[in-house]
Design a protein around this motif. Structure first.
Motif, short mmCIF file in Angstrom:
data_model
loop_
_atom_site.label_atom_id
_atom_site.label_comp_id
_atom_site.label_asym_id
_atom_site.label_seq_id
_atom_site.Cartn_x
_atom_site.Cartn_y
_atom_site.Cartn_z
N SER A 143 -6.82 16.58 1.31
CA SER A 143 -6.71 15.82 0.06
C SER A 143 -5.29 15.79 -0.48
CB SER A 143 -7.65 16.41 -1.00
OG SER A 143 -7.29 17.74 -1.28
N ASP A 144 -4.46 16.78 -0.07
CA ASP A 144 -3.10 16.83 -0.55
C ASP A 144 -2.12 16.10 0.36
OD1 ASP A 144 -3.36 18.63 1.53
OD2 ASP A 144 -2.07 20.17 0.64
N ASN B 282 -3.28 10.34 1.16
CA ASN B 282 -4.40 10.45 0.23
C ASN B 282 -3.93 10.49 -1.22
OD1 ASN B 282 -6.61 10.40 2.02
ND2 ASN B 282 -6.29 12.53 2.58
N ARG B 283 -2.81 11.15 -1.46
CA ARG B 283 -2.27 11.18 -2.82
C ARG B 283 -1.83 9.79 -3.26
NH1 ARG B 283 2.33 13.76 -3.65
NH2 ARG B 283 2.88 14.16 -1.48
N ILE B 284 -1.19 9.06 -2.35
CA ILE B 284 -0.71 7.72 -2.70
C ILE B 284 -1.88 6.77 -2.89
CG2 ILE B 284 -0.40 6.53 -0.47
CD1 ILE B 284 2.36 6.84 -3.07
N ILE C 260 -4.64 1.59 1.91
CA ILE C 260 -4.11 2.63 2.79
C ILE C 260 -5.13 2.82 3.91
CG2 ILE C 260 -3.39 5.04 3.00
CD1 ILE C 260 -1.56 3.39 1.19
N ALA C 261 -4.71 2.54 5.13
CA ALA C 261 -5.60 2.69 6.29
C ALA C 261 -5.10 3.85 7.14
CB ALA C 261 -5.63 1.40 7.10
N HIS C 262 -5.83 4.96 7.11
CA HIS C 262 -5.43 6.13 7.89
C HIS C 262 -5.56 5.82 9.39
CE1 HIS C 262 -6.66 7.99 3.99
NE2 HIS C 262 -5.53 8.63 4.20
N ILE C 263 -4.60 6.26 10.16
CA ILE C 263 -4.62 6.08 11.61
C ILE C 263 -5.12 7.37 12.24
CG2 ILE C 263 -3.21 5.69 13.66
CD1 ILE C 263 -1.43 3.89 11.93
N ALA C 264 -6.18 7.25 13.04
CA ALA C 264 -6.79 8.43 13.66
C ALA C 264 -6.23 8.69 15.05
CB ALA C 264 -8.30 8.26 13.74
N LYS C 265 -6.01 7.60 15.83
CA LYS C 265 -5.50 7.74 17.20
C LYS C 265 -4.42 6.72 17.46
CE LYS C 265 -9.86 9.50 19.14
NZ LYS C 265 -10.91 9.30 20.18
N THR D 182 2.20 -3.99 -0.93
CA THR D 182 1.71 -2.61 -0.93
C THR D 182 2.78 -1.68 -0.37
OG1 THR D 182 -0.55 -3.41 -0.63
CG2 THR D 182 -0.16 -1.08 -0.21
N ARG D 183 3.46 -2.11 0.67
CA ARG D 183 4.59 -1.33 1.22
C ARG D 183 5.60 -1.04 0.14
NH1 ARG D 183 9.71 -2.61 2.48
NH2 ARG D 183 10.76 -1.51 4.20
N ASP D 184 6.00 -2.08 -0.59
CA ASP D 184 6.99 -1.91 -1.66
C ASP D 184 6.48 -0.95 -2.73
OD1 ASP D 184 9.53 -2.98 -3.05
OD2 ASP D 184 7.98 -3.34 -4.56
N SER D 185 5.19 -1.03 -3.04
CA SER D 185 4.61 -0.16 -4.06
C SER D 185 4.62 1.30 -3.61
CB SER D 185 3.17 -0.60 -4.38
OG SER D 185 3.12 -1.96 -4.76
N VAL D 186 4.27 1.53 -2.35
CA VAL D 186 4.27 2.90 -1.82
C VAL D 186 5.69 3.47 -1.82
CG1 VAL D 186 3.85 4.31 0.23
CG2 VAL D 186 2.17 2.58 -0.45
#
Length: 355
Positions: free
Chosen positions: A326-327, A331-333, A306-311, A260-264
């Motif tokens: 959203s932009d 989120n786009r990726i 994709i795991a968003h980091i909050a803190k 997934t890293r490589d794909s991003v």
């Protein structure tokens, strides 16, 4: 997908599919009906077969149990709106499995066996692939030593298995992470780049301590100085600072070469996004958190996507990241990857295999 290997199939007498609540899938708890199996002995892979998923019979002297020769992979299959089953980047997983095998003194598995076993297994159990958006079929290939011998040496025999699990989201909400500056996941010259069971075993204790403090994952730092961010417990990690995407390089051998890293990274290059594959210093991360230049931080991995980091906690101080619009790049990726995986948009890099 056309197949070329004749793999014998023993089908389960009664499928467990009617028992499954696909609206309530705990990750990794529900296993599909069948598994693909291959054995290595006398210098070759043999006895390829698909059979009902069932417990294994192992000797108490099994070498993997004592000396840890065990590697694995993780990938996913998705169902598109037409009902077709799509697998994401399976060939990359086949290659990485063999990189891990080489480091762990295990035999290479021919890519044809990996791909044919995987595709024929999924075709047989295709009704296990969930149809709900956000759900998928998690695929677990793994290899382990089979010698029944108590002695520290590479095994002469091995078994390779693939089984599958219908799953929902790995993380249902953004995660809280702690920068780990005492415990070590991997060091140069070690096995950090191999997807081997022992790496995960060594991470359990420090991860558990962090969870007791209210954190979902650790951000591991380098084993020498603990001054550079490497990766997280179940995923690689990326930061966006001053419009530039930053992620740790993999050349040190301490970080898993995430698919997934490589794909991003590839998609970021396609979009001409500023990108730096370099280590982010802990002090640099804290400075960006203090002055507000850290725009996004997120994990990338097969399970989490994709795991968003909050803190993020650094040196005992916890920082809350701004909410993502959203932009936002993450989120786009995520939309782009999901679009490719579910067959909703074009696949310019030919990452998808249709079963």
């Amino acid at each position: 997908m056309k197949t070329s290997l004749a793999i014998p199939v023993t089908q389960i007498e009664q499928s467990r599919l009617p028992e499954i609540d696909f609206s309530n899938l705990a990750f990794g708890r529900v296993i599909s009906d069948h598994m693909f199996v291959a054995d290595y002995r006398n210098g070759e892979w043999t006895d390829l077969r698909i059979e009902p998923y069932a417990p294994l019979e192992l000797s108490p002297a099994n070498a993997a149990l004592h000396y840890g020769q065990s590697i694995f992979e993780g990938l996913k299959a998705y169902r598109n709106d037409k009902g077709e089953v799509l697998v994401f980047r399976a060939d990359a997983n086949a290659r990485r499995l063999n990189e891990s095998a080489s480091r762990m003194c295990m035999p290479a598995l021919p890519e044809e066996i990996f791909m044919e076993g995987l595709t024929q297994l999924i075709d047989l159990d295709k009704n296990w692939v969930p149809s709900a958006k956000g759900s998928s079929l998690y695929i677990r290939p793994f290899m382990f030593a089979m010698d029944n011998y108590i002695g520290v040496k590479p095994s002469d025999t091995y078994r390779f298995i693939i089984f599958t699990c219908p799953v929902g989201a790995y993380y249902s909400k953004p995660v809280n992470v702690k920068v780990e500056t005492y415990w070590t996941r991997a060091t140069e010259g070690g096995t950090g780049a191999a997807k081997t069971a022992g790496n995960y075993a060594a991470s359990l204790y420090p991860a558990l301590q962090a969870q007791k403090e209210g954190f979902d994952q650790l951000l591991w730092t380098d084993g020498k100085s603990h001054s550079k961010i490497e990766e997280s417990g179940t995923m690689n990690v990326m930061f966006k600072i001053k419009d530039t995407l930053i992620t740790a390089p993999t050349h040190t051998g301490t970080i898993l070469k995430g698919i997934t890293r490589d794909s991003v990274i590839q998609l970021a290059k396609d979009w001409s996004e500023p990108l730096e594959e370099r280590f982010l210093n802990v002090s640099e991360l804290q400075e960006a958190l203090e002055n507000g230049t850290l725009e996004e931080a997120f994990g990338v991995g097969t399970a989490a996507t994709i795991a968003h980091i909050a803190k993020i906690q650094v040196n005992g101080k916890t920082y809350t990241l701004p909410e993502k619009g959203s932009d936002a790049f993450s989120n786009r990726i995520l939309r782009e990857l999901d679009g490719i995986k579910y067959g909703e948009i074009s696949d310019p890099h030919q990452w998808i295999i249709k079963i």
